[in-house]
Design a protein around this motif. Structure first.
Motif, PDB file in Angstrom:
ATOM      1  N   VAL A  72      15.461  -1.674  16.954  1.00 18.66           N
ATOM      2  CA  VAL A  72      16.918  -1.777  16.768  1.00 18.66           C
ATOM      3  C   VAL A  72      17.535  -0.383  16.761  1.00 18.66           C
ATOM      4  O   VAL A  72      18.551  -0.132  17.413  1.00 18.66           O
ATOM      5  N   TRP A  73      16.925   0.536  16.019  1.00 17.74           N
ATOM      6  CA  TRP A  73      17.453   1.903  15.950  1.00 17.74           C
ATOM      7  C   TRP A  73      17.472   2.559  17.326  1.00 17.74           C
ATOM      8  O   TRP A  73      18.439   3.234  17.689  1.00 17.74           O
ATOM      9  N   LEU A  74      16.410   2.372  18.104  1.00 14.54           N
ATOM     10  CA  LEU A  74      16.372   2.962  19.444  1.00 14.54           C
ATOM     11  C   LEU A  74      17.447   2.358  20.339  1.00 14.54           C
ATOM     12  O   LEU A  74      18.107   3.066  21.095  1.00 14.54           O
ATOM     13  N   ARG A  75      17.647   1.066  20.255  1.00 10.17           N
ATOM     14  CA  ARG A  75      18.709   0.425  21.040  1.00 10.17           C
ATOM     15  C   ARG A  75      20.081   0.959  20.657  1.00 10.17           C
ATOM     16  O   ARG A  75      20.945   1.123  21.497  1.00 10.17           O
ATOM     17  N   GLU A  76      20.282   1.224  19.361  1.00 12.02           N
ATOM     18  CA  GLU A  76      21.570   1.742  18.885  1.00 12.02           C
ATOM     19  C   GLU A  76      21.915   3.088  19.508  1.00 12.02           C
ATOM     20  O   GLU A  76      23.094   3.413  19.665  1.00 12.02           O
ATOM     21  N   VAL A  77      20.907   3.879  19.855  1.00 13.89           N
ATOM     22  CA  VAL A  77      21.172   5.176  20.484  1.00 13.89           C
ATOM     23  C   VAL A  77      21.027   5.113  22.007  1.00 13.89           C
ATOM     24  O   VAL A  77      21.019   6.137  22.681  1.00 13.89           O
ATOM     25  N   GLY A  78      20.898   3.890  22.543  1.00 11.18           N
ATOM     26  CA  GLY A  78      20.904   3.706  23.993  1.00 11.18           C
ATOM     27  C   GLY A  78      19.546   3.715  24.673  1.00 11.18           C
ATOM     28  O   GLY A  78      19.470   3.749  25.897  1.00 11.18           O
ATOM     29  N   ILE A  79      18.472   3.698  23.914  1.00 13.06           N
ATOM     30  CA  ILE A  79      17.131   3.669  24.501  1.00 13.06           C
ATOM     31  C   ILE A  79      16.644   2.226  24.431  1.00 13.06           C
ATOM     32  O   ILE A  79      16.277   1.742  23.363  1.00 13.06           O
ATOM     33  N   THR A  80      16.676   1.547  25.570  1.00 12.83           N
ATOM     34  CA  THR A  80      16.378   0.114  25.587  1.00 12.83           C
ATOM     35  C   THR A  80      15.038  -0.221  26.229  1.00 12.83           C
ATOM     36  O   THR A  80      14.539  -1.321  26.037  1.00 12.83           O
ATOM     37  N   THR A  81      14.474   0.710  26.988  1.00  9.28           N
ATOM     38  CA  THR A  81      13.209   0.429  27.670  1.00  9.28           C
ATOM     39  C   THR A  81      12.214   1.566  27.438  1.00  9.28           C
ATOM     40  O   THR A  81      12.591   2.694  27.118  1.00  9.28           O
ATOM     41  N   ILE A  82      10.950   1.243  27.642  1.00  7.53           N
ATOM     42  CA  ILE A  82       9.897   2.246  27.496  1.00  7.53           C
ATOM     43  C   ILE A  82      10.085   3.358  28.526  1.00  7.53           C
ATOM     44  O   ILE A  82       9.889   4.536  28.216  1.00  7.53           O
ATOM     45  N   LEU A 116      17.860   9.683  17.251  1.00  4.33           N
ATOM     46  CA  LEU A 116      17.695   8.690  16.184  1.00  4.33           C
ATOM     47  C   LEU A 116      18.034   9.266  14.820  1.00  4.33           C
ATOM     48  O   LEU A 116      18.718   8.627  14.023  1.00  4.33           O
ATOM     49  N   LYS A 117      17.531  10.449  14.542  1.00 12.39           N
ATOM     50  CA  LYS A 117      17.715  11.078  13.235  1.00 12.39           C
ATOM     51  C   LYS A 117      19.199  11.339  12.962  1.00 12.39           C
ATOM     52  O   LYS A 117      19.657  11.200  11.827  1.00 12.39           O
ATOM     53  N   ALA A 118      19.955  11.679  14.000  1.00 10.98           N
ATOM     54  CA  ALA A 118      21.396  11.897  13.842  1.00 10.98           C
ATOM     55  C   ALA A 118      22.103  10.592  13.477  1.00 10.98           C
ATOM     56  O   ALA A 118      23.094  10.598  12.742  1.00 10.98           O
ATOM     57  N   ASN A 119      21.598   9.498  13.990  1.00 12.94           N
ATOM     58  CA  ASN A 119      22.207   8.189  13.764  1.00 12.94           C
ATOM     59  C   ASN A 119      21.612   7.474  12.537  1.00 12.94           C
ATOM     60  O   ASN A 119      22.292   6.698  11.882  1.00 12.94           O
TER      61      ASN A 119
END
Length: 153
Positions: free
Chosen positions: A86-96, A111-114
């Protein structure tokens, strides 16, 4: 029962999530089936505006008309739990493949900023996941290098 005729739309969600998103949609959706972990294929006959509406329901997770063009969802990366996905998706990283392109340290900084709660274990989990190994298998040297790179930015 034979597979219904139609066009395939490959999406980066589970079949149950695809069904949830399409509840009440209709417009030519014939069947939804599994296409691997966190991936589904939607057999449909939608065209024109209905096809655009169908695709828009999956624009946040990724979709493709061909299976080979669809990158594996970030939730499938080894070592990651649901919250990390979920956190990765929130910053726009949706795929490997997006994580591979950015690299684990840049992804961790984003991620850390968010998410200030994100720990270094997540950085190690992403780096090890891209190598398809357990995060505990990273050497102390590798972990220190990743920590230094993450703190540079």
């Amino acid at each position: 029962m034979a597979t219904p005729k139609g066009t395939h739309l490959f999406v980066n969600v589970s079949p149950s999530e695809a069904r949830r998103r399409l509840k009440g949609f209709g417009h030519g959706v014939r069947k939804i089936q599994s296409d691997g972990r966190n991936q589904a294929v939607i057999v449909h006959t939608a065209t024109g505006q209905h096809l655009s509406e169908l695709e828009s329901k999956f624009s946040d997770v990724g979709f493709s008309c061909t299976e080979s063009d669809l990158s594996e969802p970030i939730e499938n990366l080894r070592n990651l739990g649901p919250t990390s996905g979920v956190w990765l998706r929130e910053v726009g990283i949706t795929t490997i493949s997006e994580l591979e392109r950015l690299g684990p340290t840049l992804a961790y900084r984003l991620l850390k900023a968010n998410q200030p709660k994100a720990s270094l274990n997540l950085l190690w989990a992403m780096a090890a996941g891209l190598k398809d190994c357990d995060w505990r298998e990273l050497s102390d040297q590798e972990k220190e290098k990743l920590r230094a790179e993450a703190e540079e930015g």
